[in-house]
Design a protein around this motif. Sequence first.
Motif, PDB file in Angstrom:
ATOM      1  N   PHE A 152       0.417 -28.527  10.166  1.00 16.27           N
ATOM      2  CA  PHE A 152       0.602 -27.096  10.393  1.00 16.27           C
ATOM      3  C   PHE A 152      -0.112 -26.262   9.328  1.00 16.27           C
ATOM      4  O   PHE A 152       0.333 -25.176   8.985  1.00 16.27           O
ATOM      5  CB  PHE A 152       2.104 -26.763  10.396  1.00 16.27           C
ATOM      6  N   SER A 194      -2.210 -23.204  11.823  1.00 15.01           N
ATOM      7  CA  SER A 194      -1.637 -23.081  13.166  1.00 15.01           C
ATOM      8  C   SER A 194      -1.129 -21.676  13.447  1.00 15.01           C
ATOM      9  O   SER A 194      -0.137 -21.485  14.142  1.00 15.01           O
ATOM     10  CB  SER A 194      -0.490 -24.086  13.332  1.00 15.01           C
ATOM     11  N   THR A 207       9.310 -29.426  20.615  1.00 17.20           N
ATOM     12  CA  THR A 207       9.076 -30.873  20.699  1.00 17.20           C
ATOM     13  C   THR A 207      10.185 -31.570  21.497  1.00 17.20           C
ATOM     14  O   THR A 207       9.923 -32.507  22.254  1.00 17.20           O
ATOM     15  CB  THR A 207       8.973 -31.510  19.299  1.00 17.20           C
ATOM     16  N   PHE A 240       2.609 -20.512  13.202  1.00 19.03           N
ATOM     17  CA  PHE A 240       3.324 -21.756  12.931  1.00 19.03           C
ATOM     18  C   PHE A 240       2.822 -22.456  11.660  1.00 19.03           C
ATOM     19  O   PHE A 240       3.178 -23.601  11.412  1.00 19.03           O
ATOM     20  CB  PHE A 240       3.201 -22.702  14.121  1.00 19.03           C
ATOM     21  N   ILE A 253       9.893 -24.810  16.165  1.00 18.07           N
ATOM     22  CA  ILE A 253       8.902 -25.828  16.517  1.00 18.07           C
ATOM     23  C   ILE A 253       9.601 -27.062  17.080  1.00 18.07           C
ATOM     24  O   ILE A 253       9.159 -27.665  18.068  1.00 18.07           O
ATOM     25  CB  ILE A 253       8.041 -26.199  15.295  1.00 18.07           C
ATOM     26  N   LYS A 308      11.582 -21.456  11.214  1.00 16.08           N
ATOM     27  CA  LYS A 308      10.345 -21.800  11.915  1.00 16.08           C
ATOM     28  C   LYS A 308      10.347 -23.283  12.306  1.00 16.08           C
ATOM     29  O   LYS A 308       9.899 -23.647  13.406  1.00 16.08           O
ATOM     30  CB  LYS A 308       9.135 -21.494  11.023  1.00 16.08           C
TER      31      LYS A 308
END
Length: 410
Positions: free
Chosen positions: A385, A388, A53, A391, A49, A45
């Motif tokens: 997080f 989220s 970014t 997420f 993420i 995960k």
Amino acid sequence: MGFLSSFLLLILAALIALVILLVVGSIYMDATQTEIPPGVEQPAKVHIIHVGTVGMALLGKIFENLRICSQIQVIRYLQNRGTQGKDSRLFKKDVKFKGVPVRIYQPKAPSAGRRKGIVFFHGGGWVVGSIGTHDKMCCYFARESKSVVVSVDYRLAPEHKYPVPLNDCLAATTHFLEAAEDHGVDSGQVIVAGSSSGGNLAAAVCQALAGRSGLPKVRAQILIHPVLQAIDLNLPSYQQNRAVPFAFREQAASSVLQYLKGESSLLKEVLEGSHVPVTQKLQYQKWLSANHIPKEFKARGYNPPVTMPCKDDVYEAVKALSSPGFSPLLADDAVICQLPETCIVTCEYDILRDDGLLYKKRLEDHQIPVTWYHIANGFHGILGFFDSGWFSFPSAKKGMDDIVKFIKSL
């Protein structure tokens, strides 16, 4: 009509190519420049993420190369999309304290007496982040601890260099201490808090207010994986986590220089440590040394760096990095001993872990009460997080609840 159709198809093809470039580039950069240790919570995960970014950064670089706007402006814009929500249990109001924009979060439920107050400074390396990016976090603190939260929208680098952001935070905090009761807050129960670079600002504000007469004393400080020094970027945590999302070693040094100088030249010198005279390094060793880091935090490896001779011109250009306003860990004992009760949150897989450990030791050496929460499988920014959806990370929610527990204990 045919020309228009061809033109639109060309634009569509260019957009598709851009998306493909961003996706492929993001995955490539994540795979080649990132290290995610197996001990990190839900590493797959974290990878996903991080790809997002990196894509955001690549898109920003494309816009910058096209001279449309800067990379930082793109990242700020994208970060602030959809980051604010409604909470039926809170009143929210955007106002200014001494000219500094702030957002006030106040529980709607009646209170038997005056509430605690929390002045919060967001993270983002002094260059990105906003009251919007940390809206959920502030909502949670206000709602769960039944406190009034003031989130400060201080000005950002590189447009506004040190000490402008710090002065904004100090001005907003001073105003809130003076006017706490106007907001239903007990002036003796005001907490100063911050995350990452915001933790740096929180620590510096508390030091600036220590011993100041004519103001209520700050009740406590909450420092969430804070930046506390820019002298030694070769501590064990900097070495072990140099390429772990979401704070890379080179990125951190670049942010420090953006905050100080408005640009990131001298990056190599700061990373290698040639920006500090050897005499100062020896002076700082009583507070800033890997020797003060417990052995268990060196288990993943540590190579003592070679001491680099100082370059006089570099030192002159960045000597403010040695000031307590920039590196709170280096404050005089006379200031440290006046600091309030403290909560420090650290993460194992974070370059800033050792900053928190060293500050914890300094405070405890001066009998300042410290509550320490260490997220053993956490990475930098994990608390963001906590709520989220897919997420989210369980450790983030626990970390937030630990902080709320600390606030309630005061």
